[in-house]
Design a protein around this motif. Structure first.
Motif, PDB file in Angstrom:
ATOM      1  N   ALA A 322       0.834  -1.210   0.000  1.00 42.28           N
ATOM      2  CA  ALA A 322       0.000   0.000   0.000  1.00 42.28           C
ATOM      3  C   ALA A 322       0.865   1.256   0.000  1.00 42.28           C
ATOM      4  N   HIS A 323       1.959   1.245   0.768  1.00 41.31           N
ATOM      5  CA  HIS A 323       2.865   2.400   0.796  1.00 41.31           C
ATOM      6  C   HIS A 323       3.453   2.666  -0.592  1.00 41.31           C
ATOM      7  N   VAL A 324       3.891   1.614  -1.263  1.00 45.18           N
ATOM      8  CA  VAL A 324       4.482   1.770  -2.593  1.00 45.18           C
ATOM      9  C   VAL A 324       3.451   2.299  -3.582  1.00 45.18           C
ATOM     10  N   LEU A 325       2.232   1.755  -3.533  1.00 42.36           N
ATOM     11  CA  LEU A 325       1.195   2.206  -4.458  1.00 42.36           C
ATOM     12  C   LEU A 325       0.779   3.648  -4.181  1.00 42.36           C
ATOM     13  N   PHE A 326       0.622   3.981  -2.924  1.00 50.18           N
ATOM     14  CA  PHE A 326       0.126   5.323  -2.574  1.00 50.18           C
ATOM     15  C   PHE A 326       1.141   6.405  -2.924  1.00 50.18           C
ATOM     16  N   HIS A 327       2.428   6.128  -2.649  1.00 50.91           N
ATOM     17  CA  HIS A 327       3.473   7.141  -2.852  1.00 50.91           C
ATOM     18  C   HIS A 327       4.197   7.005  -4.179  1.00 50.91           C
ATOM     19  N   GLY A 328       3.882   5.963  -4.945  1.00 51.74           N
ATOM     20  CA  GLY A 328       4.536   5.806  -6.237  1.00 51.74           C
ATOM     21  C   GLY A 328       5.926   5.226  -6.153  1.00 51.74           C
ATOM     22  N   GLY A 329       6.281   4.593  -5.055  1.00 48.76           N
ATOM     23  CA  GLY A 329       7.592   3.991  -4.881  1.00 48.76           C
ATOM     24  C   GLY A 329       7.932   3.862  -3.422  1.00 48.76           C
ATOM     25  N   VAL A 331      10.384   5.348  -1.921  1.00 49.21           N
ATOM     26  CA  VAL A 331      10.551   6.744  -1.535  1.00 49.21           C
ATOM     27  C   VAL A 331       9.413   7.524  -2.173  1.00 49.21           C
ATOM     28  N   PRO A 332       8.675   8.337  -1.423  1.00 48.40           N
ATOM     29  CA  PRO A 332       7.580   9.102  -2.020  1.00 48.40           C
ATOM     30  C   PRO A 332       8.020   9.842  -3.272  1.00 48.40           C
ATOM     31  N   ARG A 333       7.166   9.800  -4.289  1.00 51.77           N
ATOM     32  CA  ARG A 333       7.521  10.382  -5.584  1.00 51.77           C
ATOM     33  C   ARG A 333       7.825  11.866  -5.470  1.00 51.77           C
ATOM     34  N   SER A 334       7.133  12.575  -4.577  1.00 52.75           N
ATOM     35  CA  SER A 334       7.360  14.012  -4.437  1.00 52.75           C
ATOM     36  C   SER A 334       8.768  14.312  -3.960  1.00 52.75           C
ATOM     37  N   VAL A 335       9.328  13.388  -3.156  1.00 50.95           N
ATOM     38  CA  VAL A 335      10.698  13.584  -2.669  1.00 50.95           C
ATOM     39  C   VAL A 335      11.701  13.125  -3.716  1.00 50.95           C
ATOM     40  N   ALA A 336      11.443  11.946  -4.318  1.00 49.21           N
ATOM     41  CA  ALA A 336      12.396  11.394  -5.271  1.00 49.21           C
ATOM     42  C   ALA A 336      12.525  12.252  -6.523  1.00 49.21           C
ATOM     43  N   SER A 337      11.427  12.940  -6.921  1.00 55.28           N
ATOM     44  CA  SER A 337      11.450  13.711  -8.165  1.00 55.28           C
ATOM     45  C   SER A 337      11.750  15.187  -7.964  1.00 55.28           C
ATOM     46  N   ARG A 338      12.120  15.606  -6.769  1.00 55.50           N
ATOM     47  CA  ARG A 338      12.421  17.015  -6.516  1.00 55.50           C
ATOM     48  C   ARG A 338      13.674  17.410  -7.290  1.00 55.50           C
ATOM     49  N   PRO A 339      13.607  18.455  -8.126  1.00 59.52           N
ATOM     50  CA  PRO A 339      14.753  18.844  -8.962  1.00 59.52           C
ATOM     51  C   PRO A 339      15.960  19.237  -8.124  1.00 59.52           C
ATOM     52  N   ALA A 340      17.128  18.916  -8.649  1.00 61.27           N
ATOM     53  CA  ALA A 340      18.366  19.253  -7.935  1.00 61.27           C
ATOM     54  C   ALA A 340      18.543  20.757  -7.811  1.00 61.27           C
ATOM     55  N   HIS A 341      18.107  21.524  -8.862  1.00 66.04           N
ATOM     56  CA  HIS A 341      18.311  22.966  -8.806  1.00 66.04           C
ATOM     57  C   HIS A 341      17.454  23.601  -7.705  1.00 66.04           C
TER      58      HIS A 341
END
Length: 371
Positions: A322-329, A331-341
């Motif tokens: 459920a954690h993987v499905l809800f967060h998209g992975g 690591v939550p997708r919002s954290v993993a996809s945060r731009p480096a800049h």
């Protein structure tokens, strides 16, 4: 609030996990009702239908088995579909069904009562209670053989009446759990090797073997894991299970009985006498003396330990998925996809604030004031 489909599925899995946990706890606290048990009611209905539709052939037995299980599958599917958008209702319906289906508390209670009776030396009372657990003829058994039959029954039924139900609910929801419980009930009623059911019950017996294939192996592994709690050794128990499980005539029973034998340091198997003067000789499992009252008590405790371990495994697996499905992975997708800049910009902003306050940049980076 509208949720994306994968997040709605995740919440449904959380509801299922919560329901499994609550149902197992309810079984442990409340136990099975003495009257009007749902499984007993289903068995009575199957018995009436069998008297009407019986025929001594495999095809008739196959049709009967499908007909007996289809209503359970449909009922479970209807409830699961109706609660797919309501995690709270999903948890409640799963909890009630799990409580009705899982029989670990009743099984361990029977074992503890038998242990007390054997410890008191009342052989007649022990013979009277044995049919609550297995179908052997108690009049032909002495106390050690009654203890052996009790331990063997608890071992195999831990898989059938607890671990398998929990596992199938985790994997397939209410339809899978109800179909398994119905199949196991059919096997107990018509899956016998005798003149009446050899053909009619063949499909029911084979289906029950298939549905318990994985749960039996999980039961053996969890019993090895819990072995130290009853004085056993994990590695020795697992080694015994791997070496001796195929000695048993059942494709599944050996995994459970070998695990209980090794964990309790007793020997199971041997000559079994059933009603109708039917005798079976089964290979020996484990090494040690025949079980006594203390071993029966430990076997009953192992039933609860393995059931608890299976519950934690199922709930943990569902929660992780459920954690993987809800967060998209993981690591939550919002954290993993945060731009480096964006991270660099945040650092420059923090540094600018520190300089504006008169703190040297090197001090800020070090996280402490320089002398």
């Amino acid at each position: 609030m509208s949720l994306k489909p994968h997040r709605r599925t995740a919440l449904g899995l959380v509801g299922r996990a919560a329901g499994i946990a609550a149902g197992v706890v309810a079984d442990r606290i409340v136990g099975d009702p003495e009257r009007h048990h749902p499984v007993a009611a289903y068995g009575n209905a199957v018995s009436r239908a069998e008297r009407r539709w019986y025929a001594d052939s495999v095809p008739h037995g196959a049709v009967f088995t499908v007909g007996a299980l289809t209503p359970l599958a449909v009922a479970g599917l209807v409830v699961d579909v109706a609660t797919r958008r309501h995690p709270g209702w999903r948890a409640l319906t799963t909890a009630v069904t799990t409580w009705a289906v899982v029989g670990a508390q009743s099984l361990s209670h029977e074992g503890r009562v038998m242990a007390d009776v054997l410890a008191s030396g009342d052989l007649d009372a022990a013979r009277h209670r044995l049919p609550h657990l297995c179908g052997r003829d108690p009049e032909a058994l002495d106390a050690p053989q009654i203890a052996r039959g009790t331990v063997e029954s608890m071992a195999e039924n831990t898989s059938d009446a607890a671990v398998a139900s929990i596992l199938w609910c985790a994997v397939g929801g209410l339809p899978a759990m109800l179909v398994h419980r119905g199949s196991n009930t059919l096997d107990a009623m018509i899956g016998h090797h005798n003149d009446r059911y050899e053909n009619f019950g063949k499909v029911a017996a084979k289906l029950d073997d298939a549905l318990n294939w994985l749960p039996a192996r999980l039961t053996g592994a969890l019993a090895a894991l819990c072995a130290p709690e009853v004085g056993g050794n994990r590695s020795h128990t697992w080694a015994t299970v791997c070496a001796e499980h195929d000695h048993h005539p059942s494709p599944n029973g050996g995994w459970c009985e070998a695990a209980w034998a090794a964990a309790l340091a007793v020997q199971l198997g041997g000559r079994n006498v059933y009603y109708g003067n039917r005798v079976e000789f089964r290979p020996l499992l484990g090494s040690g003396p025949l079980p006594d009252a203390e071993a029966v008590h430990d076997a009953a405790r192992l039933v609860n330990l393995v059931t608890g371990a299976a519950t934690l495994t199922a709930v943990g697996g569902l929660a992780s998925l459920a954690h993987v499905l809800f967060h998209g992975g993981v690591v939550p997708r919002s954290v993993a996809s945060r731009p480096a800049h964006r991270t660099a910009r945040s650092y420059r902003r923090i540094t600018a604030r520190a300089l504006h306050r008169g703190v040297p940049q090197s001090t800020h980076r070090a996280g402490r004031r320089q002398p």
